[in-house]
Design a protein around this motif. Structure first.
Motif, PDB file in Angstrom:
ATOM      1  N   GLU A 168       0.833  -1.214   0.000  1.00  0.00           N
ATOM      2  CA  GLU A 168       0.000   0.000   0.000  1.00  0.00           C
ATOM      3  C   GLU A 168       0.865   1.261   0.000  1.00  0.00           C
ATOM      4  O   GLU A 168       0.550   2.252  -0.660  1.00  0.00           O
ATOM      5  CB  GLU A 168      -0.930  -0.007   1.233  1.00  0.00           C
ATOM      6  CG  GLU A 168      -2.026  -1.054   1.140  1.00  0.00           C
ATOM      7  CD  GLU A 168      -2.688  -1.338   2.501  1.00  0.00           C
ATOM      8  OE1 GLU A 168      -3.787  -1.905   2.506  1.00  0.00           O
ATOM      9  OE2 GLU A 168      -2.094  -1.020   3.566  1.00  0.00           O
ATOM     10  N   PHE A 169       1.980   1.181   0.734  1.00  0.00           N
ATOM     11  CA  PHE A 169       2.862   2.348   0.804  1.00  0.00           C
ATOM     12  C   PHE A 169       3.506   2.614  -0.566  1.00  0.00           C
ATOM     13  O   PHE A 169       3.545   3.755  -1.039  1.00  0.00           O
ATOM     14  CB  PHE A 169       3.936   2.141   1.886  1.00  0.00           C
ATOM     15  CG  PHE A 169       4.475   3.430   2.431  1.00  0.00           C
ATOM     16  CD1 PHE A 169       3.900   4.032   3.535  1.00  0.00           C
ATOM     17  CD2 PHE A 169       5.545   4.063   1.815  1.00  0.00           C
ATOM     18  CE1 PHE A 169       4.388   5.252   4.019  1.00  0.00           C
ATOM     19  CE2 PHE A 169       6.036   5.272   2.290  1.00  0.00           C
ATOM     20  CZ  PHE A 169       5.458   5.866   3.402  1.00  0.00           C
ATOM     21  N   CYS A 170       3.975   1.543  -1.204  1.00  0.00           N
ATOM     22  CA  CYS A 170       4.583   1.713  -2.543  1.00  0.00           C
ATOM     23  C   CYS A 170       3.548   2.290  -3.509  1.00  0.00           C
ATOM     24  O   CYS A 170       3.859   3.208  -4.288  1.00  0.00           O
ATOM     25  CB  CYS A 170       5.065   0.368  -3.099  1.00  0.00           C
ATOM     26  SG  CYS A 170       6.529  -0.265  -2.292  1.00  0.00           S
ATOM     27  N   ARG A 171       2.338   1.739  -3.461  1.00  0.00           N
ATOM     28  CA  ARG A 171       1.305   2.222  -4.393  1.00  0.00           C
ATOM     29  C   ARG A 171       1.028   3.715  -4.155  1.00  0.00           C
ATOM     30  O   ARG A 171       0.939   4.493  -5.107  1.00  0.00           O
ATOM     31  CB  ARG A 171       0.013   1.405  -4.241  1.00  0.00           C
ATOM     32  CG  ARG A 171      -1.103   1.902  -5.168  1.00  0.00           C
ATOM     33  CD  ARG A 171      -2.287   0.970  -5.275  1.00  0.00           C
ATOM     34  NE  ARG A 171      -1.954  -0.268  -5.968  1.00  0.00           N
ATOM     35  CZ  ARG A 171      -1.916  -1.464  -5.412  1.00  0.00           C
ATOM     36  NH1 ARG A 171      -2.198  -1.598  -4.124  1.00  0.00           N
ATOM     37  NH2 ARG A 171      -1.597  -2.528  -6.110  1.00  0.00           N
ATOM     38  N   GLY A 172       0.934   4.103  -2.890  1.00  0.00           N
ATOM     39  CA  GLY A 172       0.681   5.509  -2.554  1.00  0.00           C
ATOM     40  C   GLY A 172       1.781   6.414  -3.102  1.00  0.00           C
ATOM     41  O   GLY A 172       1.503   7.486  -3.647  1.00  0.00           O
ATOM     42  N   LEU A 173       3.031   5.975  -2.975  1.00  0.00           N
ATOM     43  CA  LEU A 173       4.158   6.789  -3.468  1.00  0.00           C
ATOM     44  C   LEU A 173       4.096   6.924  -4.984  1.00  0.00           C
ATOM     45  O   LEU A 173       4.300   8.011  -5.544  1.00  0.00           O
ATOM     46  CB  LEU A 173       5.499   6.143  -3.071  1.00  0.00           C
ATOM     47  CG  LEU A 173       5.821   6.104  -1.574  1.00  0.00           C
ATOM     48  CD1 LEU A 173       7.057   5.239  -1.321  1.00  0.00           C
ATOM     49  CD2 LEU A 173       6.039   7.514  -1.017  1.00  0.00           C
ATOM     50  N   LEU A 174       3.799   5.801  -5.655  1.00  0.00           N
ATOM     51  CA  LEU A 174       3.756   5.833  -7.128  1.00  0.00           C
ATOM     52  C   LEU A 174       2.571   6.675  -7.600  1.00  0.00           C
ATOM     53  O   LEU A 174       2.691   7.460  -8.543  1.00  0.00           O
ATOM     54  CB  LEU A 174       3.715   4.405  -7.684  1.00  0.00           C
ATOM     55  CG  LEU A 174       5.023   3.617  -7.459  1.00  0.00           C
ATOM     56  CD1 LEU A 174       4.829   2.117  -7.723  1.00  0.00           C
ATOM     57  CD2 LEU A 174       6.161   4.165  -8.328  1.00  0.00           C
TER      58      LEU A 174
END
Ligand SMILES: Cc1cc2nc3c(=O)[nH]c(=O)nc-3n(C[C@H](O)[C@H](O)[C@H](O)COP(=O)(O)O)c2cc1C
Length: 347
Positions: A168-174
């Motif tokens: 979820e964190f990676c998706r939010g950053l992208l």
């Protein structure tokens, strides 16, 4: 550095498009606080790093126009593309610091440190503390993406109990506009010990193709290749490259790049001329004391398998003055034995 041959025998056969940059390979020098000063970045650029990171730089320090912090923005001619890595605990400080950092400099991407587990960074709300504060992390990325350079946040694996999972964190950053997410497969609590979780890094590379840069436990060409095989776009070389400066060249050769033999099978003479050049460059940049510290640090990992290196290291260990250390290194013949058995060419 022009006295040394380029690391590739031929022009790099293909380019790696990564995080908004066209790079000569997927192997990058990691950000290392207190270590990745400009002469060291130049040294690893020569040794095959396709891009290099600055140390993490305080945005609050940049805003206060702190002289020491501002000096961390220097780039030396000949460095591979440089990514400036910044840290701050809030978006406004991050943005103003980034604006200062990018004024008149030639950085190719902006990194955001969301990974540092050290208390003095955490207490400012920066580094790995941002993993607990996703809203701020994502707003930092979206505000920096307006500055026109690729944004590369660097994070760690999010442990259970954190507001978001690693995915979820990676998706939010992208979604916020990051071009590449550098993921270190250790949790903040692990700091630098224990094993890095290659599975989570590989799983994120599968979820977010071409968007993940791997970090953690890269000590051999096989370990770097493993991250690439799992789909990571690029790999950060950190402690492994400090322990063995020729890890870049050996890994490039392992990956099939046409690496100049001087770097693939470095002779003791070649290694020593590089080390002396590096020491002179550190001395010229930040003084003789730092030259001694940096050269001793690399000396402990270089010349592996060369007979007599133990004696040279012991002699070097006692010395505090760069001129004296330089003299000892120049007389390395007195320590190295059976030099005729060492393969590789000299410059
Ligand atoms: C001395 C040292 C300084 C570091 N400084 C930074 C830093 O400034 N910014 C950052 O994002 N990571 C920093 N790191 C983490 C490394 O970039 C890398 O992610 C970590 O060492 C894991 O890779 P390794 O297991 O291959 O060493 C540092 C690590 C070390 C050992």
């Amino acid at each position: 550095m022009s006295a040394f041959p380029p690391v590739f025998s031929v022009v790099a056969p293909h380019r790696t498009e990564a995080g908004g940059l066209a790079l000569e390979s997927p192997l990058l020098l990691a950000p290392l606080a207190g270590v990745t000063i400009p002469p060291l970045r130049l040294f690893y650029s020569l040794l095959g790093a396709a891009a290099v990171h600055t140390e993490m730089i305080s945005c609050a320090g940049l805003r206060r126009a702190n002289r020491k912090t501002a000096a961390m923005l220097d780039i030396l001619p000949g460095e591979a593309p440089v990514i400036v890595q910044l840290f701050a605990g809030d978006t406004e400080t991050m943005l103003r610091g980034a604006e200062t950092a990018l004024e008149g400099t030639s950085f190719r991407a902006v990194g955001i440190n969301m990974a540092c587990p050290m208390p003095k960074v955490l207490k400012k709300g920066a580094g790995a503390r941002l993993l607990e504060n996703p809203g701020t992390a994502f707003s930092m990325v979206s505000s920096l993406s307006g500055l026109g350079l690729p944004v590369w946040p660097k994070i760690r694996k999010c442990p259970p109990g954190y507001p978001l999972t690693t995915e979820e964190f990676c998706r939010g950053l992208l979604d916020a506009g990051a071009s590449l997410v550098c993921l270190h497969g250790r949790t903040p609590a692990q700091r630098y010990s224990g094993e890095a979780d290659r599975e989570i890094v590989g799983a994120m590379a599968a979820k977010f193709p071409e968007k993940i840069c791997a970090s953690g436990d890269v000590y051999t060409p096989e370990q770097a290749a493993d991250y690439l095989r799992r789909g990571c776009r690029t790999v950060l070389m950190a402690r492994g490259a400090l322990a063995d400066p020729f890890l870049f060249a050996r890994t490039l050769a392992f990956l099939g790049y046409d690496v100049h033999n001087s770097y693939r099978n470095p002779s003791p003479d070649f290694q020593m001329s590089l080390l002396l050049h590096f020491g002179d460059s550190v001395c010229g940049y930040c003084g003789p004391r730092m030259a001694v510290l940096f050269v001793k640090r690399l000396l402990s990992g270089m010349f592996r398998g060369v007979r007599g290196i133990g004696g040279l290291r012991r002699a070097a260990a006692r010395v505090l003055c760069w001129t004296e250390l330089r003299g000892i290194l120049e007389r390395c013949d007195a320590y190295f034995e059976r030099r005729e058995e060492c393969s590789g060419c000299t410059i």
